[in-house]
Design a protein around this motif. Structure first.
Motif, mmCIF file in Angstrom:
data_model
loop_
_atom_site.group_PDB
_atom_site.id
_atom_site.type_symbol
_atom_site.label_atom_id
_atom_site.label_comp_id
_atom_site.label_asym_id
_atom_site.label_seq_id
_atom_site.Cartn_x
_atom_site.Cartn_y
_atom_site.Cartn_z
ATOM 1 N N LEU A 79 -0.788 7.115 6.772
ATOM 2 C CA LEU A 79 -0.294 5.817 6.300
ATOM 3 C C LEU A 79 1.089 5.484 6.873
ATOM 4 O O LEU A 79 1.294 4.370 7.381
ATOM 5 C CB LEU A 79 -0.309 5.774 4.774
ATOM 6 N N PRO A 80 2.072 6.397 6.841
ATOM 7 C CA PRO A 80 3.351 6.078 7.492
ATOM 8 C C PRO A 80 3.200 5.834 8.997
ATOM 9 O O PRO A 80 3.895 4.986 9.564
ATOM 10 C CB PRO A 80 4.211 7.316 7.213
ATOM 11 N N PHE A 81 2.290 6.573 9.637
ATOM 12 C CA PHE A 81 2.070 6.386 11.070
ATOM 13 C C PHE A 81 1.544 4.985 11.355
ATOM 14 O O PHE A 81 2.008 4.302 12.280
ATOM 15 C CB PHE A 81 1.081 7.440 11.576
ATOM 16 N N LEU A 82 0.564 4.535 10.557
ATOM 17 C CA LEU A 82 0.009 3.206 10.758
ATOM 18 C C LEU A 82 1.055 2.128 10.488
ATOM 19 O O LEU A 82 1.137 1.131 11.226
ATOM 20 C CB LEU A 82 -1.213 3.001 9.854
ATOM 21 N N LEU A 141 0.857 -1.182 0.000
ATOM 22 C CA LEU A 141 0.000 0.000 0.000
ATOM 23 C C LEU A 141 0.892 1.230 0.000
ATOM 24 O O LEU A 141 1.254 1.758 1.050
ATOM 25 C CB LEU A 141 -0.924 0.004 1.220
ATOM 26 N N PRO A 142 1.257 1.716 -1.176
ATOM 27 C CA PRO A 142 2.137 2.883 -1.248
ATOM 28 C C PRO A 142 1.365 4.189 -1.130
ATOM 29 O O PRO A 142 0.143 4.223 -1.289
ATOM 30 C CB PRO A 142 2.745 2.753 -2.647
ATOM 31 N N VAL A 143 2.076 5.255 -0.852
ATOM 32 C CA VAL A 143 1.523 6.600 -0.969
ATOM 33 C C VAL A 143 1.590 6.978 -2.448
ATOM 34 O O VAL A 143 2.668 6.992 -3.039
ATOM 35 C CB VAL A 143 2.311 7.613 -0.123
ATOM 36 N N ILE A 144 0.442 7.259 -3.033
ATOM 37 C CA ILE A 144 0.393 7.639 -4.447
ATOM 38 C C ILE A 144 0.457 9.160 -4.561
ATOM 39 O O ILE A 144 -0.270 9.878 -3.872
ATOM 40 C CB ILE A 144 -0.885 7.107 -5.116
ATOM 41 N N GLY A 145 1.327 9.642 -5.437
ATOM 42 C CA GLY A 145 1.450 11.075 -5.646
ATOM 43 C C GLY A 145 1.794 11.810 -4.365
ATOM 44 O O GLY A 145 2.678 11.394 -3.607
ATOM 45 N N ASP A 146 1.081 12.905 -4.121
ATOM 46 C CA ASP A 146 1.365 13.700 -2.923
ATOM 47 C C ASP A 146 0.671 13.169 -1.674
ATOM 48 O O ASP A 146 0.880 13.685 -0.574
ATOM 49 C CB ASP A 146 0.983 15.165 -3.150
ATOM 50 N N GLY A 147 -0.189 12.145 -1.843
ATOM 51 C CA GLY A 147 -0.890 11.602 -0.678
ATOM 52 C C GLY A 147 -1.769 12.618 0.012
ATOM 53 O O GLY A 147 -1.973 12.555 1.226
ATOM 54 N N ALA A 148 -2.341 13.545 -0.755
ATOM 55 C CA ALA A 148 -3.100 14.643 -0.160
ATOM 56 C C ALA A 148 -4.557 14.303 0.124
ATOM 57 O O ALA A 148 -5.286 15.124 0.680
ATOM 58 C CB ALA A 148 -3.037 15.873 -1.073
ATOM 59 N N GLY A 149 -5.007 13.112 -0.250
ATOM 60 C CA GLY A 149 -6.372 12.721 0.057
ATOM 61 C C GLY A 149 -6.614 12.707 1.560
ATOM 62 O O GLY A 149 -5.797 12.198 2.323
ATOM 63 N N ILE A 150 -7.744 13.282 1.992
ATOM 64 C CA ILE A 150 -8.060 13.394 3.415
ATOM 65 C C ILE A 150 -9.034 12.284 3.820
ATOM 66 O O ILE A 150 -10.080 12.117 3.199
ATOM 67 C CB ILE A 150 -8.693 14.765 3.741
ATOM 68 N N TRP A 151 -8.662 11.537 4.859
ATOM 69 C CA TRP A 151 -9.508 10.462 5.369
ATOM 70 C C TRP A 151 -10.005 10.820 6.765
ATOM 71 O O TRP A 151 -9.304 11.475 7.538
ATOM 72 C CB TRP A 151 -8.717 9.155 5.447
ATOM 73 N N SER A 152 -11.205 10.335 7.075
ATOM 74 C CA SER A 152 -11.737 10.429 8.431
ATOM 75 C C SER A 152 -11.976 9.014 8.940
ATOM 76 O O SER A 152 -12.709 8.239 8.325
ATOM 77 C CB SER A 152 -13.049 11.219 8.457
ATOM 78 N N PRO A 173 -9.400 14.540 10.938
ATOM 79 C CA PRO A 173 -9.195 14.181 9.531
ATOM 80 C C PRO A 173 -7.713 14.315 9.183
ATOM 81 O O PRO A 173 -7.033 15.227 9.686
ATOM 82 C CB PRO A 173 -10.042 15.212 8.774
ATOM 83 N N ALA A 174 -7.217 13.416 8.340
ATOM 84 C CA ALA A 174 -5.774 13.416 8.063
ATOM 85 C C ALA A 174 -5.501 12.954 6.646
ATOM 86 O O ALA A 174 -6.220 12.123 6.084
ATOM 87 C CB ALA A 174 -5.044 12.510 9.053
ATOM 88 N N SER A 175 -4.426 13.479 6.086
ATOM 89 C CA SER A 175 -4.025 13.095 4.737
ATOM 90 C C SER A 175 -3.376 11.713 4.753
ATOM 91 O O SER A 175 -2.815 11.268 5.759
ATOM 92 C CB SER A 175 -3.040 14.120 4.166
ATOM 93 N N VAL A 176 -3.435 11.057 3.605
ATOM 94 C CA VAL A 176 -2.789 9.756 3.461
ATOM 95 C C VAL A 176 -1.303 9.857 3.774
ATOM 96 O O VAL A 176 -0.724 8.982 4.426
ATOM 97 C CB VAL A 176 -3.000 9.210 2.037
ATOM 98 N N ALA A 177 -0.676 10.944 3.320
ATOM 99 C CA ALA A 177 0.758 11.135 3.559
ATOM 100 C C ALA A 177 1.085 11.199 5.045
ATOM 101 O O ALA A 177 2.221 10.928 5.457
ATOM 102 C CB ALA A 177 1.238 12.407 2.870
ATOM 103 N N THR A 190 -5.288 10.827 -3.322
ATOM 104 C CA THR A 190 -4.905 12.202 -3.636
ATOM 105 C C THR A 190 -6.037 13.225 -3.624
ATOM 106 O O THR A 190 -5.773 14.422 -3.565
ATOM 107 C CB THR A 190 -4.237 12.263 -5.022
ATOM 108 N N GLN A 191 -7.317 12.790 -3.672
ATOM 109 C CA GLN A 191 -8.403 13.738 -3.904
ATOM 110 C C GLN A 191 -9.517 13.743 -2.859
ATOM 111 O O GLN A 191 -10.224 14.747 -2.721
ATOM 112 C CB GLN A 191 -9.049 13.460 -5.272
ATOM 113 N N VAL A 192 -9.727 12.647 -2.148
ATOM 114 C CA VAL A 192 -10.909 12.554 -1.292
ATOM 115 C C VAL A 192 -10.848 13.558 -0.148
ATOM 116 O O VAL A 192 -9.785 14.068 0.208
ATOM 117 C CB VAL A 192 -11.089 11.121 -0.739
ATOM 118 N N ARG A 193 -12.015 13.823 0.427
ATOM 119 C CA ARG A 193 -12.146 14.811 1.487
ATOM 120 C C ARG A 193 -12.599 14.155 2.789
ATOM 121 O O ARG A 193 -13.294 13.145 2.792
ATOM 122 C CB ARG A 193 -13.170 15.889 1.097
#
Length: 318
Positions: free
Chosen positions: A244-247, A196-207, A237-241, A277-280
């Motif tokens: 994901l490294p934290f997990l 499970l890599p970080v794609i692009g900037d990993g800017a997608g926001i997850w809750s 809420p947090a970005s994938v970037a 990269t895109q979700v909110r």
């Protein structure tokens, strides 16, 4: 209160049934699998085998239970999620959110149910433009990736159908991305294999949302809240970037690889790129205010380090 929980053998149901019993509710719980009857009984419910897509069976089960409230937790999520064929992975769940919802609503109405609570979802379903964190008043994504269109249509259906049942004090709980016992084993296994890599900037926001907190919000909705939709997520809420490294570190894995968008698209399709990269993210302010609910795991940071295993109790909320 007599409570009928449809789809009670999943990760949320296993947390929900003991909490309902602790509050003094009498619970009837359904599963499609006879092998899970003993589990539901051990969790304090009267278990029933019901196929949520069988309208007659649903109607008979609800009528026999004579519930005051119905909780719709029916899904069919097993195994890994194929992001390139997302709707195919969710095909049965989508039917449970459409036909299954309609069957359960009809049965509940015939039984004179006073409150109807249904599971929905918040995350990738949010509109992917504008502010990084969305409320219940913001629109869902008008143009989701092609491979998620049917699943988003299922989410729209369950929400619209439930909210239209005005006589049953309808409440829709949009759970965030679930983790905890029974809910995050798959993603942890993939992370440990560095798949499970970080794609692009990993800017997608997850809750995120711990399964214990999903259950506690559901219990709160039996006695609190006006009819409507509620985002049930944690406070951060947090970005994938970021997450994901934290997990990865929390589960003893190597840091995730980083890949460019074009390569991520080849591997995971448009859905994978969108989710990375895109979700909110989503705000929980309404749920906290109206349901009188507070997450025991207010941040995924605490949850990832101390709330993944079955034996780890939820922290107390001050």
């Amino acid at each position: 209160m007599r409570v009928f929980v449809a789809g009670a053998a999943g990760a949320i149901g296993r947390q929900l049934l003991p909490q309902l019993r602790a509050q003094g509710h009498s619970v009837t719980a359904t599963t499609r699998t006879p092998d899970k009857l003993s589990l539901l009984r051990e969790l304090g419910a009267a278990p029933v085998v019901v196929d949520g897509l069988d309208a007659v069976a649903v109607g008979e089960a609800v009528a026999r239970a004579e519930p005051d409230a119905v909780i719709h937790e029916m899904t069919a999520l097993t195994g890994s999620t194929d992001l390139r064929h997302f709707d195919k992975t969710f095909a049965v769940t989508n039917r449970l959110r459409t036909a299954g919802t309609d069957h359960l609503l009809a049965a509940a109405a015939a039984a004179g149910v006073r409150r109807f609570i249904a599971q929905s979802y918040t995350g990738w379903s949010n509109c992917r433009t504008g502010t990084p964190v969305k409320t219940e008043d913001d629109p869902l994504d008008p143009h989701p990736p092609a491979a998620q269109r049917q699943t988003l249509a299922g989410i729209r259906h369950v929400e619209a159908a439930v909210l239209a049942a005005a006589t049953m004090h309808p409440i829709v709980l949009r759970y965030g991305s679930l983790y905890g016992p029974g809910a995050s084993d798959e993603i942890i296994a993939v992370i440990r294999k560095r798949r499970l890599p970080v794609i692009g900037d990993g800017a997608g926001i997850w809750s995120f949302l711990h399964v214990h907190d999903a259950a506690s919000a559901t219990v709160a909705a039996l006695d609190h809240g006006e009819p409507g939709v509620y985002n049930v997520v944690d406070d951060e809420p947090a970005s994938v970037a970021e997450w994901l490294p934290f997990l990865a570190e929390a589960v003893g894995a190597k840091p995730p690889r980083r890949v460019p968008v074009w390569l991520g698209r080849l591997a995971a399709g448009e859905v994978g790129v969108s989710m990375m990269t895109q979700v909110r993210g989503s705000s929980n302010a309404r749920a906290k205010r109206s349901l009188g609910w507070q997450p025991a795991w207010p941040s995924w940071r605490q949850g990832f380090t101390g709330g993944l295993a079955e034996s780890e109790p939820a922290p107390r909320v001050a």
